[in-house]
Design a protein around this motif. Structure first.
Motif, PDB file in Angstrom:
ATOM      1  N   GLU A  94      75.374  99.725   1.609  1.00 56.72           N
ATOM      2  CA  GLU A  94      76.533  99.040   2.166  1.00 56.72           C
ATOM      3  C   GLU A  94      77.802  99.384   1.385  1.00 56.72           C
ATOM      4  OE1 GLU A  94      76.813  94.416   3.244  1.00 56.72           O
ATOM      5  OE2 GLU A  94      77.546  94.949   1.252  1.00 56.72           O
ATOM      6  N   ASP A 117      71.529  96.712   0.758  1.00 55.68           N
ATOM      7  CA  ASP A 117      72.720  95.912   0.459  1.00 55.68           C
ATOM      8  C   ASP A 117      72.511  95.481  -0.997  1.00 55.68           C
ATOM      9  OD1 ASP A 117      74.684  94.058   0.129  1.00 55.68           O
ATOM     10  OD2 ASP A 117      74.151  92.819   1.858  1.00 55.68           O
ATOM     11  N   ASP A 120      74.139  90.967  -1.897  1.00 53.17           N
ATOM     12  CA  ASP A 120      74.455  90.186  -0.705  1.00 53.17           C
ATOM     13  C   ASP A 120      74.908  88.795  -1.125  1.00 53.17           C
ATOM     14  OD1 ASP A 120      74.221  89.541   2.234  1.00 53.17           O
ATOM     15  OD2 ASP A 120      72.820  88.090   1.393  1.00 53.17           O
ATOM     16  N   GLY A 121      75.971  88.333  -0.461  1.00 50.72           N
ATOM     17  CA  GLY A 121      76.498  86.998  -0.779  1.00 50.72           C
ATOM     18  C   GLY A 121      77.495  87.077  -1.918  1.00 50.72           C
ATOM     19  N   SER A 122      78.221  88.205  -1.982  1.00 52.37           N
ATOM     20  CA  SER A 122      79.076  88.429  -3.160  1.00 52.37           C
ATOM     21  C   SER A 122      80.145  87.352  -3.348  1.00 52.37           C
ATOM     22  CB  SER A 122      79.685  89.833  -3.138  1.00 52.37           C
ATOM     23  OG  SER A 122      79.931  90.268  -1.835  1.00 52.37           O
ATOM     24  N   ASN A 213      77.926  79.454  10.435  1.00 54.16           N
ATOM     25  CA  ASN A 213      79.253  79.107   9.913  1.00 54.16           C
ATOM     26  C   ASN A 213      80.032  78.373  11.009  1.00 54.16           C
ATOM     27  OD1 ASN A 213      81.811  78.919   8.947  1.00 54.16           O
ATOM     28  ND2 ASN A 213      81.876  80.997   8.113  1.00 54.16           N
ATOM     29  N   TYR A 246      74.213  75.860   5.218  1.00 51.76           N
ATOM     30  CA  TYR A 246      74.835  77.190   5.256  1.00 51.76           C
ATOM     31  C   TYR A 246      75.571  77.425   3.951  1.00 51.76           C
ATOM     32  CZ  TYR A 246      77.324  81.264   7.127  1.00 51.76           C
ATOM     33  OH  TYR A 246      77.787  82.538   7.354  1.00 51.76           O
ATOM     34  N   GLY A 248      76.422  80.811   2.931  1.00 54.60           N
ATOM     35  CA  GLY A 248      77.273  82.006   3.007  1.00 54.60           C
ATOM     36  C   GLY A 248      76.689  83.207   2.290  1.00 54.60           C
ATOM     37  N   LEU A 250      73.455  85.451   3.155  1.00 55.66           N
ATOM     38  CA  LEU A 250      72.380  85.600   4.131  1.00 55.66           C
ATOM     39  C   LEU A 250      71.018  85.386   3.468  1.00 55.66           C
ATOM     40  CD1 LEU A 250      71.102  86.553   6.835  1.00 55.66           C
ATOM     41  CD2 LEU A 250      71.332  88.888   5.977  1.00 55.66           C
ATOM     42  N   PHE A 264      68.897  80.954  11.521  1.00 55.54           N
ATOM     43  CA  PHE A 264      70.194  81.424  11.022  1.00 55.54           C
ATOM     44  C   PHE A 264      70.834  82.206  12.158  1.00 55.54           C
ATOM     45  CE2 PHE A 264      72.852  84.829   9.520  1.00 55.54           C
ATOM     46  CZ  PHE A 264      73.572  84.295   8.461  1.00 55.54           C
ATOM     47  N   TYR A 266      74.390  84.486  13.116  1.00 53.47           N
ATOM     48  CA  TYR A 266      75.756  84.999  12.951  1.00 53.47           C
ATOM     49  C   TYR A 266      76.079  85.712  14.254  1.00 53.47           C
ATOM     50  CZ  TYR A 266      79.983  85.556  10.392  1.00 53.47           C
ATOM     51  OH  TYR A 266      81.293  85.415   9.981  1.00 53.47           O
ATOM     52  N   LYS A 276      79.016  90.025  12.175  1.00 52.68           N
ATOM     53  CA  LYS A 276      79.481  90.475  10.866  1.00 52.68           C
ATOM     54  C   LYS A 276      78.425  91.273  10.107  1.00 52.68           C
ATOM     55  CE  LYS A 276      81.189  88.824   6.459  1.00 52.68           C
ATOM     56  NZ  LYS A 276      81.338  87.702   5.544  1.00 52.68           N
ATOM     57  N   LEU A 277      77.176  90.978  10.372  1.00 52.99           N
ATOM     58  CA  LEU A 277      76.117  91.521   9.523  1.00 52.99           C
ATOM     59  C   LEU A 277      75.730  92.940   9.935  1.00 52.99           C
ATOM     60  CD1 LEU A 277      74.081  88.248   9.130  1.00 52.99           C
ATOM     61  CD2 LEU A 277      75.794  89.202   7.612  1.00 52.99           C
ATOM     62  N   GLU A 282      71.146  94.776   6.413  1.00 47.38           N
ATOM     63  CA  GLU A 282      70.865  93.335   6.380  1.00 47.38           C
ATOM     64  C   GLU A 282      69.891  92.913   7.484  1.00 47.38           C
ATOM     65  OE1 GLU A 282      75.079  92.408   6.530  1.00 47.38           O
ATOM     66  OE2 GLU A 282      75.050  91.654   4.477  1.00 47.38           O
TER      67      GLU A 282
HETATM   68  P1  AHG Z   1      78.019  90.718   1.515  1.00 49.96           P
HETATM   69  O1  AHG Z   1      78.230  89.851   0.338  1.00 49.96           O
HETATM   70  O2  AHG Z   1      76.916  91.726   1.314  1.00 49.96           O
HETATM   71  O3  AHG Z   1      79.286  91.354   2.029  1.00 49.96           O
HETATM   72  O4  AHG Z   1      77.426  89.826   2.714  1.00 49.96           O
HETATM   73  C1  AHG Z   1      78.033  88.603   3.057  1.00 49.96           C
HETATM   74  C2  AHG Z   1      77.493  88.183   4.354  1.00 49.96           C
HETATM   75  C3  AHG Z   1      76.179  87.425   4.320  1.00 49.96           C
HETATM   76  O5  AHG Z   1      75.524  87.379   3.115  1.00 49.96           O
HETATM   77  C4  AHG Z   1      76.550  86.041   4.771  1.00 49.96           C
HETATM   78  O6  AHG Z   1      75.524  85.524   5.567  1.00 49.96           O
HETATM   79  C5  AHG Z   1      77.817  86.219   5.530  1.00 49.96           C
HETATM   80  O7  AHG Z   1      78.441  87.331   4.969  1.00 49.96           O
HETATM   81  C6  AHG Z   1      78.725  85.031   5.443  1.00 49.96           C
HETATM   82  O8  AHG Z   1      79.817  85.255   6.237  1.00 49.96           O
HETATM   83  P2  AHG Z   1      80.931  84.100   6.516  1.00 49.96           P
HETATM   84  O9  AHG Z   1      81.584  83.871   5.204  1.00 49.96           O
HETATM   85  O10 AHG Z   1      81.818  84.710   7.543  1.00 49.96           O
HETATM   86  O11 AHG Z   1      80.186  82.885   7.012  1.00 49.96           O
END
Ligand code: AHG
Ligand code: MN
Ligand code: MN
Length: 343
Positions: A94, A117, A120-122, A213, A246, A248, A250, A264, A266, A276-277, A282
């Motif tokens: 990614e 990835d 994830d969830g940075s 979300n 939630y 944020g 994944l 879940f 998105y 978004k994913l 992912e």
């Molecule tokens: P990453 O940190 O790899 O960019 O992924 C973030 C992703 C995922 O982990 C999460 O489910 C989603 O973005 C959350 O998005 P929102 O903040 O738009 O809810």
């Protein structure tokens, strides 16, 4: 006192390999590279809160070293473990724009491609919430002595040989599948080993958690709005209202739902017309895992594992979790698509 034999991830993988006497061992070695990088990233994640003391991103810390962002660092750790290992022919990340081809003079015919990835969830790094790494492994299609092509990389999720994730949470766990069920291993940092803690994980067919979300509610397709409303209605028979959870990340949302039962989503929105994913980094790996655990993953209308990727960084809408919950969400979603109310 009842004691149980501890099975480490290394033992587990080696035992699995003996089931395939013709196996070259490349896949096992790729796993070993991933495990090594995961332990290094785990160590870095556990120090994340000290960044302010030791130096922030773009500065130098008190030892005079450059401080990198954790997602950049995680990418570098996985890239370097996999390329130095030399048992895959290409890495898709990614964090990288393009295919990274691996050349190893000692292994001229590596056949596996790893997509990942790395972090994830940075957005959760700075707030001490769970983050993770996701990976997916598949076999190239073209002959091993030629350069890996884009066609080799753009394969449907159904072709995955293995997929997994590492969650850096209240403990660190590695969860993976090779198509024969899903197993989870918890890192015992005192011995530096992942130990089998969650054998043969199965997701409940029904759950009572929905993860979405809801801040984007106004932009959801009508069918997803209907499903969220359904989750919040009171109905004793089906145990509603369900709980909203939630975070944020994944991985964190997925992992909780995998163990407890839940869904879940998105979806696509006006702002993110394909969701978004990312399909390859992912959704595909999570879809492989959830199916192996008895759950379901779709785009709302199509099985994720059957989507043909057209680009490395392609995004897709993602519905994943307990089978009956995904079926319900999908039914409501499709019903509104059919009458032309996709948004
Ligand atoms: P990453 O940190 O790899 O960019 O992924 C973030 C992703 C995922 O982990 C999460 O489910 C989603 O973005 C959350 O998005 P929102 O903040 O738009 O809810
Ligand atoms: Mn991600
Ligand atoms: Mn990421």
């Amino acid at each position: 006192m009842k004691t149980q034999k501890v099975v480490t991830l290394t033992q587990f993988i080696s035992e699995q390999q003996t089931l395939y006497p013709d196996a070259s061992g490349d896949l096992t070695r790729i796993f070993m590279d991933i495990i090594l990088a995961a332990k290094i990233v785990n160590r870095d994640v556990r120090k994340a809160g000290l960044v302010d003391i030791l130096g922030t991103h773009g500065t130098t810390n008190i030892q005079g070293e450059d401080v990198k962002k954790l997602d950049v660092m995680a990418n570098e750790e996985f890239m370097s473990a996999l390329s130095l290992g030399g048992d895959c022919c290409a890495i898709l990340s990614e964090e990288n724009d393009d295919i990274v081809r691996v050349h190893n003079p000692n292994n001229s015919k590596p056949k596996y491609i790893v997509a990942m990835d790395p972090l994830d969830g940075s957005s959760n790094i700075d707030v001490n919430a769970s983050i993770g790494t996701i990976f997916s492994i598949f076999r190239r299609r073209s002959m091993a002595w030629n350069e890996v092509t884009m066609e080799d990389c753009l394969q449907k999720g159904i072709n995955q040989i293995a997929a997994g994730y590492i969650i850096y949470g209240s403990s660190t766990m590695l969860v993976y599948t090779t198509g024969q069920g899903v197993n989870g291993f918890t890192l015992d940092s005192s011995i530096g080993e992942f130990c089998l803690s969650h054998p043969d994980i199965k997701i409940p067919k029904d759950g009572n958690i929905f993860s979405v979300n809801e801040g984007n509610f106004a932009e959801f397709p009508q069918g997803v709005k209907d499903f969220v409303t359904y989750c919040k209605e009171t109905d004793k028979e089906t145990g509603r209202p369900y709980s909203a959870r939630y975070i944020g990340s994944l991985i964190a949302d997925f992992h909780r739902n995998l163990l407890k039962g839940g869904i879940f989503i998105y979806p696509h929105t006006a702002k993110a017309p394909n969701g978004k994913l990312r399909l390859m980094y992912e959704c595909n790996p999570m879809a492989f895992i959830i199916e192996q655990a008895g759950g379901k993953a779709t785009t709302g209308s199509k099985r994720i594992l059957e989507v043909t990727p057209e680009q490395l960084h392609q995004r897709v809408p993602f519905f994943v979790g307990s089978e009956n919950m995904v079926n319900k969400a999908e039914a409501l979603y499709k019903a509104k698509i059919q009458i032309g109310m996709s948004n």
